[in-house]
Scaffold this motif. Structure first.
Motif, mmCIF file in Angstrom:
data_model
loop_
_atom_site.group_PDB
_atom_site.id
_atom_site.type_symbol
_atom_site.label_atom_id
_atom_site.label_comp_id
_atom_site.label_asym_id
_atom_site.label_seq_id
_atom_site.Cartn_x
_atom_site.Cartn_y
_atom_site.Cartn_z
ATOM 1 N N ILE A 1 0.824 -1.213 0.000
ATOM 2 C CA ILE A 1 0.000 0.000 0.000
ATOM 3 C C ILE A 1 0.857 1.261 0.000
ATOM 4 C CG2 ILE A 1 -1.732 1.324 1.277
ATOM 5 C CD1 ILE A 1 -2.971 -1.272 2.170
ATOM 6 N N MET A 2 1.708 1.422 0.995
ATOM 7 C CA MET A 2 2.481 2.663 1.086
ATOM 8 C C MET A 2 3.485 2.798 -0.060
ATOM 9 S SD MET A 2 3.132 3.641 5.068
ATOM 10 C CE MET A 2 3.358 2.080 5.878
ATOM 11 N N TRP A 3 4.073 1.685 -0.466
ATOM 12 C CA TRP A 3 5.050 1.727 -1.540
ATOM 13 C C TRP A 3 4.461 1.290 -2.868
ATOM 14 C CZ3 TRP A 3 9.980 3.680 -1.251
ATOM 15 C CH2 TRP A 3 10.410 4.055 0.030
ATOM 16 N N GLY A 4 3.205 0.886 -2.883
ATOM 17 C CA GLY A 4 2.545 0.503 -4.121
ATOM 18 C C GLY A 4 3.238 -0.609 -4.886
ATOM 19 N N GLY A 5 3.951 -1.474 -4.143
ATOM 20 C CA GLY A 5 4.682 -2.560 -4.789
ATOM 21 C C GLY A 5 6.016 -2.168 -5.381
ATOM 22 N N TRP A 6 6.380 -0.874 -5.267
ATOM 23 C CA TRP A 6 7.673 -0.404 -5.785
ATOM 24 C C TRP A 6 8.806 -1.007 -4.964
ATOM 25 C CZ3 TRP A 6 12.005 2.117 -4.098
ATOM 26 C CH2 TRP A 6 12.822 2.684 -5.055
ATOM 27 N N PRO A 7 9.922 -1.388 -5.543
ATOM 28 C CA PRO A 7 10.297 -1.256 -6.960
ATOM 29 C C PRO A 7 9.915 -2.466 -7.819
ATOM 30 C CG PRO A 7 12.171 -2.031 -5.722
ATOM 31 C CD PRO A 7 11.053 -1.862 -4.714
ATOM 32 N N PHE A 8 9.270 -3.455 -7.201
ATOM 33 C CA PHE A 8 9.035 -4.725 -7.903
ATOM 34 C C PHE A 8 8.101 -4.558 -9.100
ATOM 35 C CE2 PHE A 8 9.747 -5.356 -3.360
ATOM 36 C CZ PHE A 8 10.936 -6.065 -3.415
ATOM 37 N N THR A 9 7.041 -3.759 -8.918
ATOM 38 C CA THR A 9 6.093 -3.570 -10.022
ATOM 39 C C THR A 9 6.679 -2.716 -11.138
ATOM 40 O OG1 THR A 9 5.132 -1.716 -8.780
ATOM 41 C CG2 THR A 9 4.053 -3.858 -8.577
ATOM 42 N N THR A 10 7.753 -1.988 -10.851
ATOM 43 C CA THR A 10 8.420 -1.182 -11.871
ATOM 44 C C THR A 10 9.476 -1.993 -12.626
ATOM 45 O OG1 THR A 10 8.097 0.838 -10.568
ATOM 46 C CG2 THR A 10 9.781 0.903 -12.284
ATOM 47 N N LEU A 11 10.230 -2.780 -11.889
ATOM 48 C CA LEU A 11 11.330 -3.536 -12.489
ATOM 49 C C LEU A 11 10.862 -4.819 -13.159
ATOM 50 C CD1 LEU A 11 13.990 -3.170 -9.635
ATOM 51 C CD2 LEU A 11 13.812 -1.848 -11.747
ATOM 52 N N ILE A 12 9.765 -5.394 -12.642
ATOM 53 C CA ILE A 12 9.282 -6.676 -13.165
ATOM 54 C C ILE A 12 7.949 -6.439 -13.863
ATOM 55 C CG2 ILE A 12 8.665 -9.045 -12.585
ATOM 56 C CD1 ILE A 12 10.354 -8.731 -10.039
ATOM 57 N N LYS A 13 7.924 -6.599 -15.155
ATOM 58 C CA LYS A 13 6.733 -6.276 -15.937
ATOM 59 C C LYS A 13 5.614 -7.302 -15.766
ATOM 60 C CE LYS A 13 8.699 -2.624 -17.396
ATOM 61 N NZ LYS A 13 8.281 -1.326 -16.778
#
Length: 350
Positions: free
Chosen positions: A119-131
């Motif tokens: 929630i606070m990080w919105g899944g970052w950095p995983f949702t950015t680095l992993i498509k």
């Protein structure tokens, strides 16, 4: 077909009734140990599916009609949870029975850390680095367990339990802080995260730069730590409340009330109001609803599980109340509202 807020009220009443019936099945010692542990182990995966994936993945489940979609997602959650049950039992818990306080607390904090990441990080950095969203979500989940374990080793200390039958020096991380204090601080800080959700992150939304990750994650985390720390210090030190009693009187009822207001009622009560009025009214309602339900659960505790001693040293009543609200009813509510989409009360979901 019911509409909000009637839909959420009826659904909440049904799930609460089922949850209380579930609690009543088990003797208190078993409920406070293995039952609560197993349920806690499924919640991080439930967060990944509900928040990170938005119940849209995996595709073979998301594309199915209700109730098959909900059942498939719930089954996936249970499978991952079962893996965690074994992994944490033999690592954090040392394979020791009865389950240790160290294992139980580390499992609780894994839920907090997953909320923080999803929630606070919105899944970052995983949702950015992993498509691939499936890979991103599962990688984030594994990372949450690793980070949680490292933080647990750093912060939690159980030497105050030395001499008690439940104490194991081999499992004690010998961290920086009294374990009860560390746990309650975690819960209080994540309570501030839920408070900000009532406000739709206002006033942070006034700055486009702040609303981008990783800035948002850093700012939101700092706010939760500072405000949570102030509330924690006021309750536990200035008011000299027992930490676990403070936990079940302040942050836990508020978190539970927030789940009812924002998830079950889908924020429908004050949707027509603008921020910050909407947030104030919504948060206040969560306080009232959560406190009422905590009192209701507490009043039913002797009937459901027998007499439970409140306060130190065991805090049996406080542990029961926290488990019944957030260990049982919370995941059941999310299963029904998010996975099953209120089926069959909301027939459109089929």
């Amino acid at each position: 077909m019911l509409k909000q807020p009637a839909l959420g009220l009826v659904a909440s009443a049904l799930v609460i009734a089922v949850s209380l019936g579930f609690v009543a099945i088990f003797p208190a010692p078993r409920f406070l140990s293995s039952v609560t542990y197993c349920l806690l182990c499924i919640i991080p995966m439930e967060i990944v599916i509900g928040v990170t994936w938005g119940c849209k993945h995996p595709g073979f489940a998301a594309k199915r009609a209700q109730p098959f979609k909900g059942a498939t997602l719930a089954l996936l959650t249970a499978i991952v949870g079962l893996i965690v049950v074994g992994a944490y039992f033999f690592t954090v818990g040392g394979g020791i029975r009865p389950l240790s306080p160290m294992l139980m607390m580390c499992t609780i904090t894994s839920v907090v850390v997953t909320f923080w990441a999803a929630i606070m990080w919105g899944g970052w950095p995983f949702t950015t680095l992993i498509k691939n969203p499936l890979a991103a979500g599962l990688t984030m989940l594994v990372a949450c367990y690793v980070v949680n374990y490292l933080l647990f080793r750093l912060f939690f200390n159980y030497e105050f339990m030395s001499g008690a039958p439940v104490y194991s020096p081999l499992l004690d991380p010998h961290g920086l802080f009294n374990a009860n204090l560390a746990l309650v601080f975690y819960i209080t800080a994540i309570g501030i995260m839920f408070l900000m959700l009532h406000f739709d992150l206002w006033p942070l939304t006034k700055s486009a730069g702040v609303m981008k990750q990783p800035v948002l994650g850093l700012v939101w985390t700092a706010i939760c730590l500072v405000l949570g720390g102030i509330l924690f210090y006021a309750g536990v030190f200035l008011m000299a409340m027992d930490p676990l009693q403070f936990m079940v009187r302040v942050p836990i009822p508020f978190i539970f009330g927030t789940i009812i207001v924002l998830n079950m009622l889908q924020g429908s009560l004050f949707a027509k109001h603008a921020q910050p009025v909407k947030g104030i009214l919504s948060a206040a309602t969560a306080v009232v609803v959560g406190t009422f339900l905590a009192l209701l659960y507490g009043g039913l505790a002797p009937t459901l599980s027998g007499q439970l001693a409140p306060g130190p040293p065991g805090n049996d009543f406080e542990r029961w109340l926290a488990s019944a609200l957030l260990g049982v009813t919370f995941p059941f509510l999310i299963f029904y509202a998010e996975f099953f989409e209120f089926w069959p009360l909301n027939k459109a979901s089929a």
